[in-house]
Enzyme design. Sequence first.
Site, short mmCIF file in Angstrom:
data_model
loop_
_atom_site.label_atom_id
_atom_site.label_comp_id
_atom_site.label_asym_id
_atom_site.label_seq_id
_atom_site.Cartn_x
_atom_site.Cartn_y
_atom_site.Cartn_z
CG PHE A 1 -2.89 3.07 5.36
CD1 PHE A 1 -4.02 3.81 5.06
CD2 PHE A 1 -2.30 2.33 4.35
CE1 PHE A 1 -4.54 3.82 3.77
CE2 PHE A 1 -2.81 2.33 3.05
CZ PHE A 1 -3.93 3.08 2.77
CG ASP B 1 0.56 -4.07 7.06
OD1 ASP B 1 1.48 -4.28 6.25
OD2 ASP B 1 -0.44 -3.37 6.79
CE LYS C 1 3.55 0.92 0.88
NZ LYS C 1 3.15 1.92 -0.09
C1 LIG Z 1 1.40 -0.72 6.11
C2 LIG Z 1 0.59 -0.81 4.84
N1 LIG Z 1 -0.30 -1.79 4.69
C3 LIG Z 1 -1.05 -1.91 3.58
C4 LIG Z 1 -0.92 -1.03 2.54
C5 LIG Z 1 -1.75 -1.21 1.31
O1 LIG Z 1 -0.94 -1.64 0.25
P1 LIG Z 1 -1.41 -1.42 -1.26
O2 LIG Z 1 -1.41 0.04 -1.52
O3 LIG Z 1 -0.38 -2.17 -2.08
O4 LIG Z 1 -2.76 -2.02 -1.40
C6 LIG Z 1 -0.02 0.03 2.65
C7 LIG Z 1 0.11 1.02 1.59
O5 LIG Z 1 0.59 2.12 1.76
C8 LIG Z 1 0.76 0.15 3.82
O6 LIG Z 1 1.65 1.13 4.00
#
Ligand SMILES: Cc1ncc(COP(=O)(O)O)c(C=O)c1O
Length: 395
Positions: free
Chosen positions: A138, A223, A252
């Site tokens: 994700f 990520d 986050k």
């Molecule tokens: C691993 C990861 N990458 C990207 C995102 C996307 O972040 P945002 O919700 O701040 O756009 C999330 C959100 O849960 C995530 O867990």
Amino acid sequence: MKMTEYMERGEDVILHTYNRFPVVFEKGDGVYLYDTEGKKYLDFAAGIAVFALGYNNKAYNDALKDQIDKIIHTSNLYYNITMVEAAEKVVKATGMDKVFFTNSGTEAIEGAIKTARKYAYMKDGCTDHEIIAMNHSFHGRSLGALSVTGNVKYQEPFKPLIGGIKFADFNDLDSVRALVTDKTCAIIVEPVQGEGGIYPATPEFLCGLRSLCDEKDILLIFDEIQCGMGRTGFMYACQAYGVLPDIMTLAKALGCGVPVGAFVLNEKTAKASLVPGDHGTTYGGNPFACAAVSRVFDLFEEEHVLENVREVGAYLEEKLDQLVEEYDCFTARRGRGLMQGLVVSGRPVGAVVNKALENGLVVISAGADVLRLVPPLVISKGNVDEMITLLKASI
Ligand SMILES: Cc1ncc(COP(=O)(O)O)c(C=O)c1O
């Protein structure tokens, strides 16, 4: 006003893209949340792995209030003090070299994708480069991030997505190798898959990806949006493996509630990719958001957050392992530090989450059947005991 009235008013005017839980939170203190009717909840979700420092942290709040009185926004046309300070702290903590601040995680991923494509473009002038992402990953909801998110359900209605994306299996290096071509410009991976169901990468996988990328001059993107910022007991999850990427994405807990993300590049990538005009944002890196980032890094040190995650995380693991032994409905535990998942069987995980909420415990799910525990990083062992009692009462 009763909670149900807020909910009804909300449903009238807020686009229905979430099936929200029937609760209206009004304030927080430490690791507890309070709804508008005064009910207290133990928070093991932290606003989806965001509020690392706990609610109502005075030093954090004061830093934001001070910054509000100085200046909130200037734009990226000018330098600002907190952006410089925050970037220095990100560089030091990540071991990377150059930072671009964004407003969210998904935008950090967009920046990472653009950087990878530009890097490859500068090498060969071609515009048909490919990126390898992982199944069950994700990375966000904007179109680029969605394109590298390995979940057909999220993607399907929004096709066509960006081209040239291939999906390999997480923790299966051969499946990645099989997809590499001379067009591959990047491999993107979460060192611990979050939304997909809390799956830590194996050392062989992350180290193998690093070697593969070095061998072929492919950029490696980690990520760390969910698993970074201390959550696993390391400032960044990849540091436990002794592997650094070429591009790291953060969000986050980076701002602990103030919306801010970042993509961070090593020198090699920064020198040969984005230049003025290639990428931008009006808000990204504004003085207010960066005051939050800067203070978060200080408070991690002052409040010994990493030490706490290691100690309480080990205790949480022990307690969760006991649950798996004792209860048939929990079949496995996975995770690192204060990023833990319990696999639920024989009942929908949503039912456990709902019941827990009724009992005053905030937990969330991940994947199809995983109960996700991502509390504020300042929880104590006593809070773990309290959570276990509430969870037992919810199954
Ligand atoms: C691993 C990861 N990458 C990207 C995102 C996307 O972040 P945002 O919700 O701040 O756009 C999330 C959100 O849960 C995530 O867990």
